[in-house]
Design a protein around this motif. Structure first.
Motif, PDB file in Angstrom:
ATOM      1  N   LEU A 115       3.190 -12.621   1.133  1.00 62.29           N
ATOM      2  CA  LEU A 115       2.699 -11.288   1.500  1.00 62.29           C
ATOM      3  C   LEU A 115       3.285 -10.194   0.604  1.00 62.29           C
ATOM      4  CD1 LEU A 115       2.851 -11.609   5.385  1.00 62.29           C
ATOM      5  CD2 LEU A 115       0.945 -12.120   3.852  1.00 62.29           C
ATOM      6  N   GLU A 116       4.204 -10.539  -0.266  1.00 60.12           N
ATOM      7  CA  GLU A 116       4.870  -9.547  -1.112  1.00 60.12           C
ATOM      8  C   GLU A 116       3.901  -8.686  -1.934  1.00 60.12           C
ATOM      9  OE1 GLU A 116       7.667  -7.090  -2.357  1.00 60.12           O
ATOM     10  OE2 GLU A 116       7.949  -8.614  -0.824  1.00 60.12           O
ATOM     11  N   PRO A 117       2.831  -9.244  -2.507  1.00 55.10           N
ATOM     12  CA  PRO A 117       1.898  -8.370  -3.237  1.00 55.10           C
ATOM     13  C   PRO A 117       1.291  -7.277  -2.352  1.00 55.10           C
ATOM     14  CG  PRO A 117       1.484 -10.659  -3.798  1.00 55.10           C
ATOM     15  CD  PRO A 117       2.475 -10.655  -2.665  1.00 55.10           C
ATOM     16  N   TYR A 118       1.051  -7.595  -1.098  1.00 56.84           N
ATOM     17  CA  TYR A 118       0.520  -6.607  -0.161  1.00 56.84           C
ATOM     18  C   TYR A 118       1.555  -5.525   0.120  1.00 56.84           C
ATOM     19  CZ  TYR A 118      -3.195  -9.972   0.868  1.00 56.84           C
ATOM     20  OH  TYR A 118      -4.252 -10.834   0.779  1.00 56.84           O
ATOM     21  N   VAL A 119       2.804  -5.933   0.279  1.00 56.98           N
ATOM     22  CA  VAL A 119       3.886  -4.976   0.547  1.00 56.98           C
ATOM     23  C   VAL A 119       4.070  -4.051  -0.658  1.00 56.98           C
ATOM     24  CG1 VAL A 119       6.362  -4.750   1.010  1.00 56.98           C
ATOM     25  CG2 VAL A 119       5.029  -6.514   2.184  1.00 56.98           C
ATOM     26  N   ARG A 120       4.039  -4.599  -1.857  1.00 57.13           N
ATOM     27  CA  ARG A 120       4.151  -3.760  -3.073  1.00 57.13           C
ATOM     28  C   ARG A 120       3.014  -2.743  -3.125  1.00 57.13           C
ATOM     29  NH1 ARG A 120       5.263  -8.576  -5.752  1.00 57.13           N
ATOM     30  NH2 ARG A 120       3.165  -8.606  -6.595  1.00 57.13           N
ATOM     31  N   LEU A 121       1.814  -3.182  -2.793  1.00 49.12           N
ATOM     32  CA  LEU A 121       0.660  -2.286  -2.814  1.00 49.12           C
ATOM     33  C   LEU A 121       0.799  -1.213  -1.742  1.00 49.12           C
ATOM     34  CD1 LEU A 121      -1.910  -2.085  -4.496  1.00 49.12           C
ATOM     35  CD2 LEU A 121      -3.101  -3.268  -2.666  1.00 49.12           C
ATOM     36  N   TRP A 122       1.284  -1.577  -0.571  1.00 52.32           N
ATOM     37  CA  TRP A 122       1.515  -0.617   0.519  1.00 52.32           C
ATOM     38  C   TRP A 122       2.480   0.469   0.056  1.00 52.32           C
ATOM     39  CZ3 TRP A 122      -0.431   0.112   5.354  1.00 52.32           C
ATOM     40  CH2 TRP A 122       0.288   0.934   6.217  1.00 52.32           C
ATOM     41  N   ARG A 123       3.563   0.047  -0.590  1.00 53.92           N
ATOM     42  CA  ARG A 123       4.560   1.001  -1.082  1.00 53.92           C
ATOM     43  C   ARG A 123       3.961   1.909  -2.158  1.00 53.92           C
ATOM     44  NH1 ARG A 123       9.106  -3.673  -1.645  1.00 53.92           N
ATOM     45  NH2 ARG A 123       9.834  -3.655   0.529  1.00 53.92           N
ATOM     46  N   GLU A 124       3.178   1.323  -3.041  1.00 57.42           N
ATOM     47  CA  GLU A 124       2.546   2.116  -4.097  1.00 57.42           C
ATOM     48  C   GLU A 124       1.562   3.123  -3.501  1.00 57.42           C
ATOM     49  OE1 GLU A 124       0.196   1.531  -8.360  1.00 57.42           O
ATOM     50  OE2 GLU A 124       0.606  -0.238  -7.138  1.00 57.42           O
ATOM     51  N   ALA A 125       0.817   2.710  -2.492  1.00 57.49           N
ATOM     52  CA  ALA A 125      -0.134   3.613  -1.834  1.00 57.49           C
ATOM     53  C   ALA A 125       0.594   4.797  -1.205  1.00 57.49           C
ATOM     54  CB  ALA A 125      -0.950   2.865  -0.793  1.00 57.49           C
ATOM     55  N   LEU A 126       1.741   4.542  -0.612  1.00 56.12           N
ATOM     56  CA  LEU A 126       2.514   5.631  -0.012  1.00 56.12           C
ATOM     57  C   LEU A 126       2.894   6.663  -1.070  1.00 56.12           C
ATOM     58  CD1 LEU A 126       3.987   6.987   2.315  1.00 56.12           C
ATOM     59  CD2 LEU A 126       5.934   5.472   1.863  1.00 56.12           C
ATOM     60  N   LEU A 127       3.321   6.203  -2.227  1.00 55.00           N
ATOM     61  CA  LEU A 127       3.687   7.125  -3.306  1.00 55.00           C
ATOM     62  C   LEU A 127       2.478   7.906  -3.817  1.00 55.00           C
ATOM     63  CD1 LEU A 127       6.146   4.863  -5.332  1.00 55.00           C
ATOM     64  CD2 LEU A 127       6.724   6.756  -3.790  1.00 55.00           C
ATOM     65  N   LEU A 128       1.345   7.243  -3.929  1.00 51.58           N
ATOM     66  CA  LEU A 128       0.133   7.897  -4.428  1.00 51.58           C
ATOM     67  C   LEU A 128      -0.491   8.851  -3.415  1.00 51.58           C
ATOM     68  CD1 LEU A 128      -1.597   4.898  -6.236  1.00 51.58           C
ATOM     69  CD2 LEU A 128      -0.456   6.857  -7.303  1.00 51.58           C
ATOM     70  N   ALA A 129      -0.224   8.621  -2.141  1.00 50.31           N
ATOM     71  CA  ALA A 129      -0.855   9.411  -1.071  1.00 50.31           C
ATOM     72  C   ALA A 129      -0.575  10.901  -1.202  1.00 50.31           C
ATOM     73  CB  ALA A 129      -0.410   8.908   0.294  1.00 50.31           C
ATOM     74  N   SER A 130       0.571  11.263  -1.722  1.00 44.47           N
ATOM     75  CA  SER A 130       0.897  12.691  -1.839  1.00 44.47           C
ATOM     76  C   SER A 130       0.104  13.364  -2.953  1.00 44.47           C
ATOM     77  CB  SER A 130       2.399  12.879  -2.074  1.00 44.47           C
ATOM     78  OG  SER A 130       2.765  12.326  -3.329  1.00 44.47           O
TER      79      SER A 130
END
Length: 191
Positions: free
Chosen positions: A94-109
């Motif tokens: 599931l690590e690729p999903y977690v990395r993407l989740w973290r990246e999405a959080l950064l991009l959300a702003s």
């Protein structure tokens, strides 16, 4: 590529975007890269998605939806174990999903489309956590009667905060510590 109906071609592009996102992240998810992965012209990507951000947002929502359906522990496992797995799993795949989740959080702003997708996925996650709490209560495993919606948000907030701390690499806050703290939070919130 053989002729595909509009919806089928859109789906091919979206699936290609999802593969690129999981393998390489949002930063690699350019229209050209997705078009290459899908085997279509870049104009087709633009035809089916109003912007690269819209494509990223749709791919993200679909990926997180798929993640939320992954059975990390058996459906017959205790509700506590199922809840723990829904909130934070050591499952390496599931690590690729977690990395993407973290990246999405950064991009959300910076990106309103990604922010909207991130909010949708948070609601989806919340719904799954509430569902597990309700099932655990019905089975008599969870006895605390605070509103499930509120407990779910508290647990999600805890997990997001702990994930941020874990990402910093503090020596005493690793995956094992994360799981210990999450187990305590679940007990305090529901038992």
């Amino acid at each position: 590529m053989a002729y595909l109906h509009r919806d089928d071609r859109r789906e091919v592009i979206l699936l290609a975007a999802m593969r690129v996102a999981l393998a390489e992240g949002f930063s690699a998810m350019t229209v050209r890269r997705v078009a290459t992965e899908a085997g279509v012209a870049t104009g087709q990507v633009h035809h089916h998605f109003s912007s690269a951000s819209a494509l990223k947002a749709q791919a993200f929502i679909r990926l997180i939806d798929a993640l939320l359906e992954v059975e990390v522990v058996p459906a017959t496992a205790p509700w506590r174990d199922q809840l723990h797995a829904m909130l934070g799993s050591d499952e390496g795949g599931l690590e690729p999903y977690v990395r993407l989740w973290r990246e999405a959080l950064l991009l959300a702003s910076k990106d309103p489309e990604i922010k909207g997708a991130y909010l949708i996925t948070l609601e989806m996650w919340h719904d799954k956590v509430v569902e597990l709490i309700d099932k655990g209560r019905a089975a008599g495993e969870f006895t605390r009667q605070d509103p499930a919606q509120e407990i779910a948000w508290r647990l999600i907030a805890f997990v997001c905060g702990m994930d941020g701390i874990c990402m910093l690499g503090l020596p005493d806050v690793d995956d094992a510590a994360f799981n210990r703290h999450l187990a305590v939070m679940i007990t305090q919130a529901l038992c």
